[in-house]
Design a protein around this motif. Structure first.
Motif, mmCIF file in Angstrom:
data_model
loop_
_atom_site.group_PDB
_atom_site.id
_atom_site.type_symbol
_atom_site.label_atom_id
_atom_site.label_comp_id
_atom_site.label_asym_id
_atom_site.label_seq_id
_atom_site.Cartn_x
_atom_site.Cartn_y
_atom_site.Cartn_z
ATOM 1 N N GLU A 2 110.648 -13.433 4.568
ATOM 2 C CA GLU A 2 109.753 -14.452 5.152
ATOM 3 C C GLU A 2 108.526 -13.819 5.799
ATOM 4 N N SER A 26 109.797 -22.182 -1.319
ATOM 5 C CA SER A 26 110.953 -23.009 -0.948
ATOM 6 C C SER A 26 112.131 -22.118 -0.603
ATOM 7 N N ASP A 27 113.046 -22.684 0.212
ATOM 8 C CA ASP A 27 114.194 -21.920 0.716
ATOM 9 C C ASP A 27 115.357 -22.899 0.821
ATOM 10 N N SER A 62 118.126 -22.774 2.206
ATOM 11 C CA SER A 62 118.867 -22.869 3.475
ATOM 12 C C SER A 62 118.236 -23.902 4.400
ATOM 13 N N ASN A 63 117.019 -24.377 4.094
ATOM 14 C CA ASN A 63 116.380 -25.387 4.942
ATOM 15 C C ASN A 63 117.163 -26.698 4.961
ATOM 16 N N LYS A 64 117.993 -26.900 3.914
ATOM 17 C CA LYS A 64 118.735 -28.172 3.900
ATOM 18 C C LYS A 64 119.913 -28.158 4.878
ATOM 19 N N HIS A 87 120.289 -27.998 8.194
ATOM 20 C CA HIS A 87 119.551 -27.975 9.462
ATOM 21 C C HIS A 87 120.362 -27.447 10.633
#
Ligand code: SAM
Length: 214
Positions: free
Chosen positions: A69, A76-77, A79-81, A83
């Motif tokens: 990062e 897109s990543d 792991s963002n889903k 939260h």
């Protein structure tokens, strides 16, 4: 160009070997993710299409993700889903960069890489031993490493390159000796194996193997 840093030497071999390959065309495996310095190098190659990085420590995913990062342009990543989930509880993260390279960070032994990768591989890196900044008891193990190398040789594409950096200190050279013995006996017509060392340095200096598949 030879440097005192064995990892940089492995990177130089890879760079010169793939210099004529097309952009976004190569499949890449980082078998020992650690803090992600090698993953970053591999993911930064214009020629990289998809990169898979493995480590048995969850901390490796966290550190490598932060490393990527900070230094790459991330589009897109996955792991963002998650939260509300701590990154250290996530087993697999997929990242897409602005260069269209997909990077998969996977918390698993490298021995299991064939469960995740069916494509042939063009570049494979091993940087063995333990993470200097982490638990020294979590280290690569000769038997597992050799079994993984054996699988890698089969999955390596024609003209693919594999680099293996071995350290002598963590197990009195056992892993290095077993790898040297193993690679010294693979078929010359199918693979060329180089071993790069400094002859007039301490016997305990790291050793680099470079394997090229015909
Ligand atoms: N390439 C890393 C970097 O750029 O920071 C350094 C790797 S470090 C010398 C070795 C790593 O191998 C450690 O992070 C350790 O957890 C990992 N490791 C040990 N056994 C493993 C296995 N069976 N599969 C994958 N990784 C393993």
């Amino acid at each position: 160009m030879w440097t005192r840093d064995i990892t940089q030497n492995a990177h130089q071999f890879i760079l010169s070997h793939i210099s004529n390959c097309e952009e976004n065309s190569l499949n890449v495996l980082d078998a020992t993710m650690g803090n992600g310095n090698d993953t970053l190098f591999l993911a930064s190659l214009a020629q990289a299409r998809e990169v898979w990085a493995f480590d048995v420590q969850r901390l490796a995913i966290k550190n490598t993700k932060e490393n990527l990062e900070n230094k790459l342009n991330i589009l897109s990543d996955s792991s963002n889903k998650y939260h509300n989930t701590n990154i250290e509880n996530i087993n697999e993260v997929s990242i897409k960069t602005s260069n269209n390279t997909k990077i998969n960070l996977i918390c698993q032994s490298h021995l299991a890489f064939t469960d995740f990768i069916t494509d042939k591989l063009d570049i494979i890196m091993f940087n063995l031993g333990y993470l200097p900044t982490s638990d020294k008891k979590i280290s690569t193990e000769a038997e597992i490493t050799v079994k993984t190398i054996e699988k890698c040789l089969k999955q390596l594409n024609s003209m693919g390159i594999m680099t293996i950096i071995t350290y002598i200190g963590h197990d009195n050279g056992m892993e290095y000796s077993i790898i040297k013995q193993y690679l010294g006996n693979i078929a010359y017509k199918d693979y060329k194996v180089l071993r790069i060392t400094i002859d007039n340095a301490s016997e305990n200096c790291p050793q680099l193997f470079v394997v090229i598949k015909e």
